[in-house]
Design a protein around this motif. Sequence first.
Motif, short mmCIF file in Angstrom:
data_model
loop_
_atom_site.label_atom_id
_atom_site.label_comp_id
_atom_site.label_asym_id
_atom_site.label_seq_id
_atom_site.Cartn_x
_atom_site.Cartn_y
_atom_site.Cartn_z
N ASN A 44 0.79 -1.24 0.00
CA ASN A 44 0.00 0.00 0.00
C ASN A 44 0.82 1.29 0.00
N ARG A 45 1.94 1.29 0.71
CA ARG A 45 2.68 2.54 0.84
C ARG A 45 4.19 2.31 0.91
N PRO A 49 4.04 0.91 -4.65
CA PRO A 49 3.84 2.24 -5.23
C PRO A 49 5.16 2.96 -5.51
N ASP A 88 -2.39 4.28 -8.01
CA ASP A 88 -3.43 3.80 -7.09
C ASP A 88 -4.16 2.59 -7.68
N ARG A 92 -4.36 -1.03 -6.01
CA ARG A 92 -5.66 -1.66 -5.67
C ARG A 92 -5.81 -3.01 -6.36
N ASP A 164 0.60 6.25 -0.20
CA ASP A 164 -0.64 5.50 0.00
C ASP A 164 -1.73 5.93 -0.98
N ALA A 165 -2.58 4.97 -1.33
CA ALA A 165 -3.65 5.25 -2.30
C ALA A 165 -4.89 5.80 -1.63
N ASP A 166 -5.09 5.52 -0.37
CA ASP A 166 -6.38 5.81 0.24
C ASP A 166 -6.32 6.69 1.49
N ARG A 170 -1.69 10.90 1.85
CA ARG A 170 -1.30 10.72 0.45
C ARG A 170 -1.04 12.06 -0.23
N THR A 172 -1.12 14.20 -3.86
CA THR A 172 -1.69 14.16 -5.21
C THR A 172 -1.19 15.31 -6.09
#
Lengths: 475, 87
Positions: A44-45, A49, A88, A92, A164-166, A170, A172
């Motif tokens: 996840n992180r 990624p 992301d 996922r 992290d995606a969520d 995170r 952006t």
Amino acid sequence: MADRFDLAILGSGSTAFAAAIKATDLGAHVAMVERRTLGGTCANRGCLPSKNLIEAARIVHDAAHPRYPGLTPARIDVDFPWLIAQKDDVVRDYRAKKYASVADALAGFELVEGDARFTDAHALTVGGRAIEADRFLIATGSRPAIPPIPGLDAIPYLTSDLLDADEAGRLTELPVSLTVLGGGYVAVELAQLFARLGSRVTVLARSGLLSGYEPALGETLGGVFRDEGIEVLTGARVERVAGAEGAVSVAVELVGAGRIVRSEHLLVATGRRPNTDDLVLDRAGVELDADGFVPVDVRLRTRVSHIWAAGDVIGRQHGSQMATPVGARQGRIVAENALADAGRVFDGTVIPRAIFTDPPIAVVGRTEAEVRASHQPAAAATTPLQYVPRAGAIHKTTGFVKLIASTIDERVLGVHMIGESAPEVIHEAAMAMRYRAALPDLVDLIHVYPTMAEALKIGAQAFSRDVTKLSCCAE
Amino acid sequence: MQGVIVVQPIVYIDLGVGGMTCDDCVRKVTDTLESVPGVNRASVDLEGRSAVVEASPEVGPEALTDAVRAARPYNAFVRRVRTSRDG
Ligand SMILES: Cc1cc2nc3c(=O)[nH]c(=O)nc-3n(C[C@H](O)[C@H](O)[C@H](O)COP(=O)(O)OP(=O)(O)OC[C@H]3O[C@@H](n4cnc5c(N)ncnc54)[C@H](O)[C@@H]3O)c2cc1C
């Protein structure tokens, strides 16, 4: 009513999953408890990624710097939010295939969402639910360590959780400028990633880059960073930080001088600390070491015989390393020891490891300083990659391979490489060490020409001949 | 000498069993457990991945787990030892 399991696993990272797969295979009813996202740090992180984005940054960089005379630099525009969105999606998708659906297929397995705390040596509480088990595996991993720098608690800052995606931490938007605190592998990977995507990056490292590794690795990487326009300040002692959203300043003391470094964002990448603070482990009779890691024996058992620990949460005990495949191996060992009395010992002597900068770094075995400290008679030879035909052929000669070998039987004790394909090449070195190969074995193996793996053959020859005078194929 | 009825005390040993994929495996694990001296009866549950073994108290649970593990690729571990069928 309490639920009773044969094994309760705290955490759902690679360590936990390897244990769960093996444990259910061995017939156990398993509960796995996770308070964040299924899959833990790596998926996840962490690894996934970061490696996804690092490759994208390499494409951007290579286009702008094509290495070959005759190729015109091109500019690739970076749509950062879009790039993050594909990352992301990859995360996922991977999480669904490698974690969620794997978990669904396990017999006698239950995933419990929430924060696990021990209530006694045989029970956890998770959001009010009691979970009893005959055995426990603590695989709660680690998180970014936050150093006690004056002012840090009052300003916004990033950690590697930006990947992290969520989660809330995170990132952006591409930072215009970024100050990276730290000189370890997470710091250097992320520093180069952001610099290549277009951020102005300054790295503040307390000692050199990658301390603890062969010193020349960090020195070579530092040279590459400077060439790429990343400012690297080593010997930097951070005195205080200040600022607000979008404008931070870091006051550093450098050897003989002070300086204020200003940037849009601050990234704290000064190491990892174990997730053990909230476990109330004393209720189970398990004590932590001074840094919060869970002490275990070589079979990964704590002092309480039915409680085991593995992965990042045991730190560097018994030659362990905080890396995904190491945790996965340990998770499996715990399942076998706890449920099949296998008596397996964790062996950390041969663990290859890579840092995914460009050029990448890969190491296995001991450093020259470690070998010297053990008073073992040994010799070392460093071979610049300009003597490796493939490196010259593709204009990627930056880097070297350093081999350390016993002078008694010529066995390989350590290999340290920075350069093209090092993370792939290192497996040959690891296999050599695993089967106790000696320098002549590396020389005797016919290598594919021209490959970066020839670096090992040539690097082994450097102990006994002048490798600047080799013809094709290093015979 | 008068006739005596010897009432053998019995223990029930609950095992977790891994590695079984079909009825053949169930038969193999049952036979393996029942061939351990002192075992009267073993009932093996494929779905539940478990076994209940009725045995005389001298039978050490390790003798059972060792036997199942030696019958590769199976594994067994002890959940508990009871003195009555439903206790
Ligand atoms: C940026 C970055 C890049 C990395 N790159 C690489 C790489 O390229 N290769 C590599 O091998 N390694 C890499 N690593 C290291 C790797 O991610 C870790 O070594 C690995 O994830 C450790 O796995 P683990 O299962 O032990 O712990 P984790 O993956 O950290 O999992 C532990 C889980 O336990 C959960 N947890 C903690 N406390 C509780 C609680 N009380 N109750 C319930 N759940 C709890 C956490 O939420 C977490 O999900 C990287 C790490 C980072 C940060």
